[in-house]
Design an enzyme around this catalytic site. Sequence first.
Site, PDB file in Angstrom:
ATOM      1  N   ARG A   1       0.615  -1.431  -0.518  1.00 58.88           N
ATOM      2  CA  ARG A   1      -0.072   0.209   0.147  1.00 58.88           C
ATOM      3  C   ARG A   1       1.042   1.212   0.180  1.00 58.88           C
ATOM      4  NH1 ARG A   1      -5.779  -0.376   1.025  1.00 58.88           N
ATOM      5  NH2 ARG A   1      -6.035  -3.010   1.094  1.00 58.88           N
TER       6      ARG A   1
ATOM      7  N   GLU B   1      -1.542  -8.580   4.257  1.00 59.04           N
ATOM      8  CA  GLU B   1      -3.162  -8.695   4.754  1.00 59.04           C
ATOM      9  C   GLU B   1      -3.523 -10.065   4.457  1.00 59.04           C
ATOM     10  OE1 GLU B   1      -5.101  -5.122   3.254  1.00 59.04           O
ATOM     11  OE2 GLU B   1      -3.960  -3.687   3.267  1.00 59.04           O
TER      12      GLU B   1
ATOM     13  N   GLU C   1     -10.877  -2.766  -5.175  1.00 58.09           N
ATOM     14  CA  GLU C   1      -9.984  -2.000  -4.013  1.00 58.09           C
ATOM     15  C   GLU C   1      -8.542  -1.307  -4.009  1.00 58.09           C
ATOM     16  OE1 GLU C   1      -8.796  -0.706   0.338  1.00 58.09           O
ATOM     17  OE2 GLU C   1     -10.421  -1.183  -0.546  1.00 58.09           O
TER      18      GLU C   1
ATOM     19  N   ASP D   1     -13.488   5.352 -11.570  1.00 59.19           N
ATOM     20  CA  ASP D   1     -14.168   6.485 -10.944  1.00 59.19           C
ATOM     21  C   ASP D   1     -13.450   7.781 -11.930  1.00 59.19           C
ATOM     22  OD1 ASP D   1     -15.356   8.775  -9.933  1.00 59.19           O
ATOM     23  OD2 ASP D   1     -14.391   8.567  -7.544  1.00 59.19           O
TER      24      ASP D   1
ATOM     25  N   HIS E   1     -18.762  -7.437   2.110  1.00 56.69           N
ATOM     26  CA  HIS E   1     -18.235  -8.115   1.511  1.00 56.69           C
ATOM     27  C   HIS E   1     -17.552  -7.938   0.181  1.00 56.69           C
ATOM     28  CE1 HIS E   1     -18.500 -11.115   5.081  1.00 56.69           C
ATOM     29  NE2 HIS E   1     -20.022 -10.607   4.770  1.00 56.69           N
TER      30      HIS E   1
ATOM     31  N   CYS F   1     -16.518  -8.242  -2.466  1.00 62.01           N
ATOM     32  CA  CYS F   1     -16.226  -9.704  -3.255  1.00 62.01           C
ATOM     33  C   CYS F   1     -17.618  -9.716  -4.206  1.00 62.01           C
ATOM     34  CB  CYS F   1     -15.358 -11.099  -3.220  1.00 62.01           C
ATOM     35  SG  CYS F   1     -13.916 -10.519  -2.107  1.00 62.01           S
TER      36      CYS F   1
END
Length: 669
Positions: free
Chosen positions: A364, A393, A404, A461, A635, A637
């Site tokens: 990240r 993670e 994400e 976006d 969730h 996914c």
Amino acid sequence: MDGEHFSLSGVERERERLPPIYNSSAPAGFGRGAKQPFLSLGTFSSTLSQRRDAGGRGLAAGMTGGLSSAHWLRHGRELPPICSDVRQKQRLSIDTLPPEAKAPFPSDPVIPLRTKTTKEFQEDTERAVQSGDWKEVREFYLTTFDSFIEINAAFKREANGSFHTIDDSGVNAKFVNAVYDALLSTPQDIQKSVLKGIINSLLREWKGPRTKDDLRAYFILVQNPQYSSTSTYVIYAHLLRQIAALCEADHHFLVHWLKNFLSSDAANSVSSTPIMPFTDFYNITLEHIDFMEEYRTWQNYGNSTRFSFCQFPFILSTVVKKAIIQKDSEQQMISQARQSLVSKVSRRQRVDMNLLFLNIKVRRAQLLSDSLDELTRKRCDLKKKLRVTFVGEAGLDMGGLTKEWFLLLVRQIFHTDYGMFTYMKDSRCHWFSSWKCDNYSEFQLVGTLMGLAVYNSIALDIHFPLYCYRKLLTPPTAPCDQNALVGMTTATLDDLQQIMPELAHGLGELLSYEGNVEEDFYLTFQVFQEEMGVVKSHNLKPGGDKIPVTKQNRKEYVQLYVDFLLNKSIYKQFAAFYHGFHSVCASDALMLLRPEEVEMLVCGSPELDMNALQKAAQYEGYSKTETTVRLPISHTCFNQICLPMYRTRKELKHKLTIAISNAEGFGLE
């Protein structure tokens, strides 16, 4: 006046002269006056492209009982053309037509000179409305629609001009619109006389091939608003049947004229508002056919010997096109994975299931640099299914981690501090920065990212102007020659308006200025642009700094300036972006898309339909009548959100806002 209800007794008698389209055993709903939609423009366009079986058969042999409308749409050749002397023609590309088909059309007959203008016709109509005396207007309609020659005399811009090109029909579209706009408000006898004239024209004995003036008449007649009435369906059917029976060369002209007239690209007004939205041409019934079979037929045969609805992409809805791209992407993913698997097995190497995916592993803290390195290093795997892992993670990527990764990467790339893109406040969109550098790989990363999103069915976006997607489809498939120009599409003031509205307004005022342009504006063919805080000058043409802008050359100045801003000044940036996108989204399906449809694939629908969301929502352990339904957990996914039972709506809003505002990171429970 409602066209559905006026009496047509005279027209009924005239219509009886037309041979029947269907026999007495035709299925319900296909008889004369059936109150169902007849042929949409999509159906008409597909019918244009099907092979005919003419062979001298009469119209009554067209459809036998029990055939459905879908069968009729797909097998238009079983309906013989209205003219018995039309021979069956094999569908050919215009580029492969034999010389005799490309030969000049027979000489058009001399057309009588008609001088009535749009303004004069509108004045005649206004006088008739006020006085109640429709004699002059009645005579105009009676004469104009009496024959194909008279139709050309009224609406052709130059009575005996050639206009033998696909780009210009030679029709005075403004006059046609005025005449048709007024028609439904005229007395019934005038409307009947128009229909009688059309019937007489359709019953004319045809000898030899059609002339360009005949095609122009068809082009004008098919726009008649009277066909919305069920009582005119038989007349409309015969008109379409004659059009469907035309040869390939005729269709080539007619389809291009219709496309140029109706498409938003060619029929824009000064305000860039299309006369009708392109979505009106979607034929939603095609969402239920085997569109992948249609797509494969089109891929294999193109626009030549085999019919496919993909030959007419404007009738295919976004639902169909998106599904085609998704299926095409899945097939490419499977093919790529199979190749990797076969390669390993053939070399007797141990098979690792990871080789079936494009595995992106990023930190990240170094998201952008890690992503760039991973995509560059794994360029050969871009067409595999994407799977993302964040270092440290425990999340398993079932789609949520991929979303994400896209979200965070887009947010970072488009940040103004990063400098790759400039945010235009007035238009609320991003545009490419014009700064020059030695390496445009990060622009290629953005293009690759967009391509991966479309390829993996992820909405981003991103806020690019529509003109960006037009450039992205120029050409729709990447050329083999890496040095070939890409994205260089014609730019207009309307395109600049989407991005820099204030500048576009200023240039528009320059074009309309009545005073002394050279002395009052004091401009030359040199412009200035800021690049990384430094103002640099650019000549729009050789020696531009020495060439003043005058009333005579101001149009050239504006065109060159707009082209510089939207094409030349950002060429290397956009070329890298273009090749990045097409390195992933290399699909023939892109040729089916309009810029607006590409934008929808990239960004999703711009409108949120909360009613549709409410209808699709499924509740587990709760019902939609609960005062407050289920900190919240999502969730991603599976597009699910889990809300605990809260005592008040205020508490629900507070907790949900906290969760959304801090929604980064993944974990397992």
